[in-house]
Design a protein around this motif. Structure first.
Motif, PDB file in Angstrom:
ATOM      1  N   VAL A  39      13.906  -5.087  -1.424  1.00 40.50           N
ATOM      2  CA  VAL A  39      15.023  -5.183  -2.359  1.00 40.50           C
ATOM      3  C   VAL A  39      15.659  -3.800  -2.458  1.00 40.50           C
ATOM      4  CG1 VAL A  39      15.757  -5.812  -4.688  1.00 40.50           C
ATOM      5  CG2 VAL A  39      13.793  -6.962  -3.672  1.00 40.50           C
ATOM      6  N   ILE A  40      16.981  -3.749  -2.225  1.00 41.92           N
ATOM      7  CA  ILE A  40      17.704  -2.481  -2.246  1.00 41.92           C
ATOM      8  C   ILE A  40      18.708  -2.509  -3.406  1.00 41.92           C
ATOM      9  CG2 ILE A  40      19.166  -0.896  -0.940  1.00 41.92           C
ATOM     10  CD1 ILE A  40      18.120  -2.327   1.608  1.00 41.92           C
ATOM     11  N   ALA A  41      18.627  -1.513  -4.261  1.00 41.54           N
ATOM     12  CA  ALA A  41      19.487  -1.429  -5.450  1.00 41.54           C
ATOM     13  C   ALA A  41      20.904  -1.005  -5.085  1.00 41.54           C
ATOM     14  CB  ALA A  41      18.894  -0.441  -6.460  1.00 41.54           C
ATOM     15  N   ASN A  42      21.840  -1.320  -5.960  1.00 40.72           N
ATOM     16  CA  ASN A  42      23.233  -0.910  -5.800  1.00 40.72           C
ATOM     17  C   ASN A  42      23.356   0.609  -5.754  1.00 40.72           C
ATOM     18  OD1 ASN A  42      26.208  -1.389  -5.905  1.00 40.72           O
ATOM     19  ND2 ASN A  42      25.973  -0.300  -7.852  1.00 40.72           N
ATOM     20  N   ARG A 132      15.377  -9.292   3.267  1.00 36.43           N
ATOM     21  CA  ARG A 132      16.055  -8.159   2.647  1.00 36.43           C
ATOM     22  C   ARG A 132      17.071  -8.682   1.641  1.00 36.43           C
ATOM     23  NH1 ARG A 132      18.099  -3.104   6.110  1.00 36.43           N
ATOM     24  NH2 ARG A 132      15.974  -2.490   5.708  1.00 36.43           N
ATOM     25  N   VAL A 133      16.982  -8.172   0.410  1.00 39.13           N
ATOM     26  CA  VAL A 133      17.932  -8.489  -0.651  1.00 39.13           C
ATOM     27  C   VAL A 133      18.684  -7.197  -0.965  1.00 39.13           C
ATOM     28  CG1 VAL A 133      18.219  -9.248  -3.039  1.00 39.13           C
ATOM     29  CG2 VAL A 133      16.424 -10.279  -1.613  1.00 39.13           C
ATOM     30  N   VAL A 134      19.983  -7.195  -0.685  1.00 34.41           N
ATOM     31  CA  VAL A 134      20.810  -6.006  -0.925  1.00 34.41           C
ATOM     32  C   VAL A 134      21.724  -6.309  -2.107  1.00 34.41           C
ATOM     33  CG1 VAL A 134      22.499  -4.408   0.048  1.00 34.41           C
ATOM     34  CG2 VAL A 134      20.752  -5.439   1.532  1.00 34.41           C
ATOM     35  N   ILE A 135      21.607  -5.501  -3.138  1.00 38.02           N
ATOM     36  CA  ILE A 135      22.392  -5.676  -4.358  1.00 38.02           C
ATOM     37  C   ILE A 135      23.592  -4.730  -4.309  1.00 38.02           C
ATOM     38  CG2 ILE A 135      22.373  -5.527  -6.875  1.00 38.02           C
ATOM     39  CD1 ILE A 135      19.288  -5.958  -6.696  1.00 38.02           C
ATOM     40  N   ALA A 137      26.404  -2.355  -3.427  1.00 39.37           N
ATOM     41  CA  ALA A 137      26.629  -1.441  -2.305  1.00 39.37           C
ATOM     42  C   ALA A 137      25.355  -1.136  -1.524  1.00 39.37           C
ATOM     43  CB  ALA A 137      27.251  -0.142  -2.820  1.00 39.37           C
ATOM     44  N   GLY A 138      24.209  -1.424  -2.115  1.00 42.42           N
ATOM     45  CA  GLY A 138      22.949  -1.169  -1.424  1.00 42.42           C
ATOM     46  C   GLY A 138      22.713   0.295  -1.121  1.00 42.42           C
ATOM     47  N   LYS A 139      23.137   1.174  -2.026  1.00 46.52           N
ATOM     48  CA  LYS A 139      23.018   2.624  -1.802  1.00 46.52           C
ATOM     49  C   LYS A 139      21.891   3.261  -2.616  1.00 46.52           C
ATOM     50  CE  LYS A 139      27.269   3.259   0.250  1.00 46.52           C
ATOM     51  NZ  LYS A 139      27.236   3.331   1.661  1.00 46.52           N
ATOM     52  N   GLY A 140      21.128   2.427  -3.338  1.00 53.25           N
ATOM     53  CA  GLY A 140      20.077   2.957  -4.203  1.00 53.25           C
ATOM     54  C   GLY A 140      18.702   2.915  -3.559  1.00 53.25           C
ATOM     55  N   GLN A 141      17.743   3.449  -4.297  1.00 55.53           N
ATOM     56  CA  GLN A 141      16.354   3.410  -3.850  1.00 55.53           C
ATOM     57  C   GLN A 141      15.923   1.954  -3.696  1.00 55.53           C
ATOM     58  OE1 GLN A 141      14.276   6.123  -3.159  1.00 55.53           O
ATOM     59  NE2 GLN A 141      16.254   7.173  -3.262  1.00 55.53           N
ATOM     60  N   ASN A 142      14.965   1.746  -2.808  1.00 53.12           N
ATOM     61  CA  ASN A 142      14.531   0.385  -2.544  1.00 53.12           C
ATOM     62  C   ASN A 142      13.090   0.167  -2.961  1.00 53.12           C
ATOM     63  OD1 ASN A 142      12.766   1.036  -0.138  1.00 53.12           O
ATOM     64  ND2 ASN A 142      14.729   1.853   0.544  1.00 53.12           N
ATOM     65  N   TRP A 143      12.708  -1.081  -2.948  1.00 55.48           N
ATOM     66  CA  TRP A 143      11.336  -1.485  -3.272  1.00 55.48           C
ATOM     67  C   TRP A 143      10.910  -2.473  -2.199  1.00 55.48           C
ATOM     68  CZ3 TRP A 143       9.176  -6.240  -3.985  1.00 55.48           C
ATOM     69  CH2 TRP A 143       7.891  -6.257  -4.523  1.00 55.48           C
ATOM     70  N   TRP A 144       9.647  -2.427  -1.779  1.00 53.80           N
ATOM     71  CA  TRP A 144       9.171  -3.393  -0.798  1.00 53.80           C
ATOM     72  C   TRP A 144       7.722  -3.740  -1.036  1.00 53.80           C
ATOM     73  CZ3 TRP A 144      10.956   1.396   1.158  1.00 53.80           C
ATOM     74  CH2 TRP A 144       9.963   2.321   1.452  1.00 53.80           C
ATOM     75  N   CYS A 145       7.329  -4.864  -0.485  1.00 55.66           N
ATOM     76  CA  CYS A 145       5.943  -5.311  -0.499  1.00 55.66           C
ATOM     77  C   CYS A 145       5.748  -6.206   0.721  1.00 55.66           C
ATOM     78  CB  CYS A 145       5.606  -6.061  -1.793  1.00 55.66           C
ATOM     79  SG  CYS A 145       6.386  -7.677  -1.915  1.00 55.66           S
ATOM     80  N   VAL A 146       4.595  -6.820   0.818  1.00 60.27           N
ATOM     81  CA  VAL A 146       4.317  -7.749   1.902  1.00 60.27           C
ATOM     82  C   VAL A 146       4.398  -9.158   1.326  1.00 60.27           C
ATOM     83  CG1 VAL A 146       2.636  -8.501   3.626  1.00 60.27           C
ATOM     84  CG2 VAL A 146       2.867  -6.078   3.084  1.00 60.27           C
ATOM     85  N   LEU A 147       5.376  -9.909   1.809  1.00 63.36           N
ATOM     86  CA  LEU A 147       5.607 -11.278   1.346  1.00 63.36           C
ATOM     87  C   LEU A 147       4.568 -12.228   1.923  1.00 63.36           C
ATOM     88  CD1 LEU A 147       7.741 -12.749  -0.363  1.00 63.36           C
ATOM     89  CD2 LEU A 147       9.022 -13.140   1.721  1.00 63.36           C
ATOM     90  N   PHE A 148       4.267 -12.044   3.198  1.00 61.92           N
ATOM     91  CA  PHE A 148       3.222 -12.840   3.839  1.00 61.92           C
ATOM     92  C   PHE A 148       2.393 -11.937   4.727  1.00 61.92           C
ATOM     93  CE2 PHE A 148       1.228 -15.205   7.183  1.00 61.92           C
ATOM     94  CZ  PHE A 148       0.603 -16.198   6.467  1.00 61.92           C
ATOM     95  N   PRO A 149       1.047 -11.973   4.603  1.00 60.37           N
ATOM     96  CA  PRO A 149       0.310 -12.669   3.566  1.00 60.37           C
ATOM     97  C   PRO A 149       0.663 -12.115   2.196  1.00 60.37           C
ATOM     98  CG  PRO A 149      -1.163 -11.269   4.848  1.00 60.37           C
ATOM     99  CD  PRO A 149       0.185 -11.178   5.481  1.00 60.37           C
ATOM    100  N   PRO A 150       0.404 -12.898   1.172  1.00 62.27           N
ATOM    101  CA  PRO A 150       0.987 -12.627  -0.154  1.00 62.27           C
ATOM    102  C   PRO A 150       0.415 -11.415  -0.886  1.00 62.27           C
ATOM    103  CG  PRO A 150      -0.512 -14.473  -0.294  1.00 62.27           C
ATOM    104  CD  PRO A 150      -0.421 -14.105   1.164  1.00 62.27           C
ATOM    105  N   LEU A 151       0.747 -10.211  -0.415  1.00 67.86           N
ATOM    106  CA  LEU A 151       0.325  -9.012  -1.133  1.00 67.86           C
ATOM    107  C   LEU A 151       1.280  -8.668  -2.273  1.00 67.86           C
ATOM    108  CD1 LEU A 151      -0.865  -6.706   1.783  1.00 67.86           C
ATOM    109  CD2 LEU A 151      -2.201  -8.277   0.390  1.00 67.86           C
ATOM    110  N   CYS A 152       2.447  -9.333  -2.328  1.00 68.45           N
ATOM    111  CA  CYS A 152       3.377  -9.141  -3.451  1.00 68.45           C
ATOM    112  C   CYS A 152       2.870  -9.863  -4.692  1.00 68.45           C
ATOM    113  CB  CYS A 152       4.755  -9.736  -3.150  1.00 68.45           C
ATOM    114  SG  CYS A 152       5.676  -8.963  -1.843  1.00 68.45           S
TER     115      CYS A 152
END
Length: 188
Positions: A39-42, A132-135, A137-152
């Motif tokens: 997920v990428i912030a504006n 990838r979810v871009v909010i 302008a997508g110019k901000g800090q991002n967050w990530w995890c592992v969707l599969f296997p479900p570490l999120c």
């Protein structure tokens, strides 16, 4: 005596290098079985960074039941592809709820990620398949995890009754919790 010390030191070095190489290869192989969530912030404003985390929470909480049914990367990819519009809708609803009118782009593809550590698992830098979810302008800090296997998903832990064995190959263990991958059974 001198040769025994040298032999012991050399043996220790070789064994250490083999263990590190094996661990690295296992992580590389494991990385190919993942779908990450990004997920990428504006922007980097506090408001946009908070919004990014709220969008993350809404999507992860909504999708965790869907991904609980997936036992392979292919199954997880199908679930992802079928839910891209739904994920976009969830993100747009949260953004509107917080009084913003940012556009949202949601896509599944291969993206470059830096080295990242999740508990005992370190994923090397490289290309990974990811949602990838871009909010905005997508110019901000991002967050990530592992969707599969479900570490999120905190609820990705499963307990087994006495005598029943879990499926898959144990990839790593932390705090008496085993992380297993069923797809690695093929390599056994």
């Amino acid at each position: 005596m001198k040769y025994i010390k040298r032999f012991t030191v050399i043996s220790f070095i070789v064994a250490s290098l083999c263990a590190v190489s094996y661990y690295y290869c296992l992580q590389q192989e494991y990385a190919q079985e993942l779908i990450r969530f990004h997920v990428i912030a504006n922007s980097d404003s506090i408001e946009d960074q908070t919004l990014k985390l709220h969008v993350r929470d809404v999507v992860v909480n909504d999708m965790k039941q869907q991904f609980a049914t997936a036992s392979t990367k292919e199954e997880a990819r199908i679930i992802t592809e079928q839910n891209l519009d739904h994920i976009k809708h969830l993100a747009e609803q949260q953004i509107q709820k917080e009084g913003k009118d940012y556009q949202v782009a949601v896509m599944l593809g291969d993206y470059q990620f830096p080295k990242k550590t999740y508990g005992d698992l370190t994923l090397p830098a490289g290309n990974y398949e990811a949602v990838r979810v871009v909010i905005g302008a997508g110019k901000g800090q991002n967050w990530w995890c592992v969707l599969f296997p479900p570490l999120c998903f905190v609820d990705g832990v499963q307990n087994y009754p006495e005598g029943e064995k879990p499926k898959g190959v144990k990839v790593f263990e932390k705090n008496d919790i085993e992380f297993r991958m069923r797809s690695l059974e093929l390599f056994k």
